[in-house]
Design a protein around this motif. Structure first.
Motif, PDB file in Angstrom:
ATOM      1  N   THR A  69      84.539  57.378 -35.317  1.00 20.65           N
ATOM      2  CA  THR A  69      85.173  57.272 -34.004  1.00 20.65           C
ATOM      3  C   THR A  69      86.658  57.568 -34.113  1.00 20.65           C
ATOM      4  O   THR A  69      87.328  57.144 -35.061  1.00 20.65           O
ATOM      5  CB  THR A  69      84.988  55.854 -33.430  1.00 20.65           C
ATOM      6  OG1 THR A  69      83.593  55.572 -33.316  1.00 20.65           O
ATOM      7  CG2 THR A  69      85.646  55.724 -32.069  1.00 20.65           C
ATOM      8  N   GLY A 120      88.080  54.397 -27.913  1.00 21.46           N
ATOM      9  CA  GLY A 120      87.433  55.268 -28.882  1.00 21.46           C
ATOM     10  C   GLY A 120      86.649  56.404 -28.264  1.00 21.46           C
ATOM     11  O   GLY A 120      86.074  56.277 -27.177  1.00 21.46           O
ATOM     12  N   ALA A 138      89.976  56.610 -32.493  1.00 21.40           N
ATOM     13  CA  ALA A 138      90.585  55.618 -31.609  1.00 21.40           C
ATOM     14  C   ALA A 138      91.995  56.054 -31.249  1.00 21.40           C
ATOM     15  O   ALA A 138      92.736  56.560 -32.101  1.00 21.40           O
ATOM     16  CB  ALA A 138      90.617  54.256 -32.285  1.00 21.40           C
ATOM     17  N   CYS A 159      88.339  49.647 -28.819  1.00 20.46           N
ATOM     18  CA  CYS A 159      88.194  49.498 -30.263  1.00 20.46           C
ATOM     19  C   CYS A 159      89.123  48.394 -30.762  1.00 20.46           C
ATOM     20  O   CYS A 159      90.241  48.236 -30.247  1.00 20.46           O
ATOM     21  CB  CYS A 159      88.549  50.798 -30.982  1.00 20.46           C
ATOM     22  SG  CYS A 159      87.483  52.188 -30.579  1.00 20.46           S
TER      23      CYS A 159
END
Length: 397
Positions: free
Chosen positions: A320, A331, A322, A297
């Protein structure tokens, strides 16, 4: 054992010299002996000359779905009307829950219970595919052409029970299948009869690569059996250089060490074992399973304090979670505590209250590293002592 006997042909009075096979289970084979003539009280199996070309009488050893692909082609060949590679086919497997047992049962193949199998004189060659047990020399020697093994790696690289997983885990760009002869009481050290190379597809999982290699291995096995005497005569010993071992995967491999593992390493680990063993971390002393990995990410830290490994960032736009590792952020779409939660649900239910100041510890917003698992001998749980541990909620990451 084998014995050369005179059998009395009572109808004609002639004595006929021939060889018969006496099974180990035949406890009272000879009822009595008179004038050099043996009378047998139990049925015996006539000796068949060792076959020098197909079709072969095959005894198959296997267990999992990888092995089923080879078993399918062997079975199909035994049903062909002409140019068969396989004459007869019987199976040895470990449990009645194994995919190989289910296939054999569904297609009415005879199944032997390991290790109670009667081999001598009944088969020309054995085939082992993902069986999981070492074979004794006494068993191997009972098969005239030995026992072949379908192994999903370019031996001598990745000897052992989990070559496909380690191929993905180490980021190998090339792999393949080796057809080798079994050596007694040692895994994957025998001479190579056939080998084929293939490229590892980018970002493939171990399951995907396993399916590819299973089909390749089945094809190479049939090609080897078609030309078995020639392949045996041209076999080559494995190189002494480049050997590596592929041990079984275990839960201990799934515990993440955020300070040490890179984005690439975590991605490889997920693709290697994630479908069978979820990646794990600790949060507030509780095990969290990390699911649905989405890769690296891009997180912007402009105007924010520097993060520590294990720090968490919720990306609202992509739903998401992360997590900071050694060299960046990785992620996950789903996490599991007692039940599976989306990234948004986990953030709203467990993390957002910490940002609002309901938790006295900044480290409550950090996933903690575990080496070898909480119960492992010598395991070490790393809890950051840095006070700037934080969690960001952002729509611009």
């Amino acid at each position: 054992m084998w014995t050369l006997n005179y059998c009395n042909a009572r109808a004609t009075g002639f004595r006929i010299l021939h060889s018969i096979y006496i099974s180990n289970s035949c406890k009272r084979l000879l009822e009595h002996r008179t004038g050099g003539v043996y009378y047998c009280s139990q049925q015996v199996q006539p000796y068949r000359h060792i076959a020098s070309k197909p079709p072969w009488r095959v005894l198959f050893f296997g267990s999992d779905d990888f092995a089923v692909e080879s078993l399918k082609l062997l079975h199909s060949s035994s049903l062909e009307s002409s140019e068969r590679v396989v004459d007869t086919l019987e199976v040895v497997t470990l449990t009645n829950s194994a995919p190989v047992w289910r296939y054999a049962h569904r297609h009415h193949l005879k199944v032997h219970d390991w290790p109670n199998i009667d081999v001598l004189g009944r088969f020309d060659v054995g085939v082992v595919v993902s069986f999981g047990c070492l074979l004794k020399e006494s068993l191997i020697k009972q098969l005239p052409h030995g026992i072949l093994n379908v192994h999903p790696s370019l031996l001598p690289r990745w000897r052992g029970p989990a070559p496909v997983f380690h191929t993905v885990l180490q980021g190998d760009r090339l792999t393949g299948v080796s057809i080798m002869q079994i050596r007694p009481l040692r895994f994957d050290v025998g001479p190579i009869l056939h080998q084929e190379v293939c490229e590892v597809p980018p970002r493939c999982t171990a399951d995907e690569l396993g399916h590819t290699l299973a089909a390749m291995g089945a094809r190479l096995l049939m090609d080897t059996l078609r030309n078995l005497p020639e392949r045996i005569s041209k076999r080559t010993e494995q190189a002494k250089e480049g050997a590596s071992f592929a041990p079984k995967i275990s839960v201990s491999m799934s515990w993440l060490v955020w300070e040490e593992q890179t984005c690439v390493q975590i991605d490889r680990l997920y693709r290697a074992i994630g479908s069978r063993i979820p990646l794990r971390t600790l949060w507030m002393g509780r095990t969290v399973k990390l699911l649905d990995h989405v890769g690296k990410c891009n997180i912007s830290l402009t105007g924010s304090p520097s993060s520590v490994p294990g720090s968490i960032c919720f990306q609202k736009e992509t739903n998401t979670l992360a997590v900071r590792c050694q060299d960046g952020w990785v992620g996950f779409k789903t996490v599991k505590l007692k039940k599976c939660l989306s990234a948004a649900d986990f953030y709203n239910g467990y993390l957002h209250q910490n940002i609002l100041g309901k938790s006295p510890m900044a480290t409550d917003c950090v996933f903690h590293s575990v080496r070898g698992g909480p119960g492992a001998v010598g395991s070490h749980t790393h809890v950051s002592q840095t006070t700037d541990a934080y969690l960001m909620s952002t729509t611009s990451c």
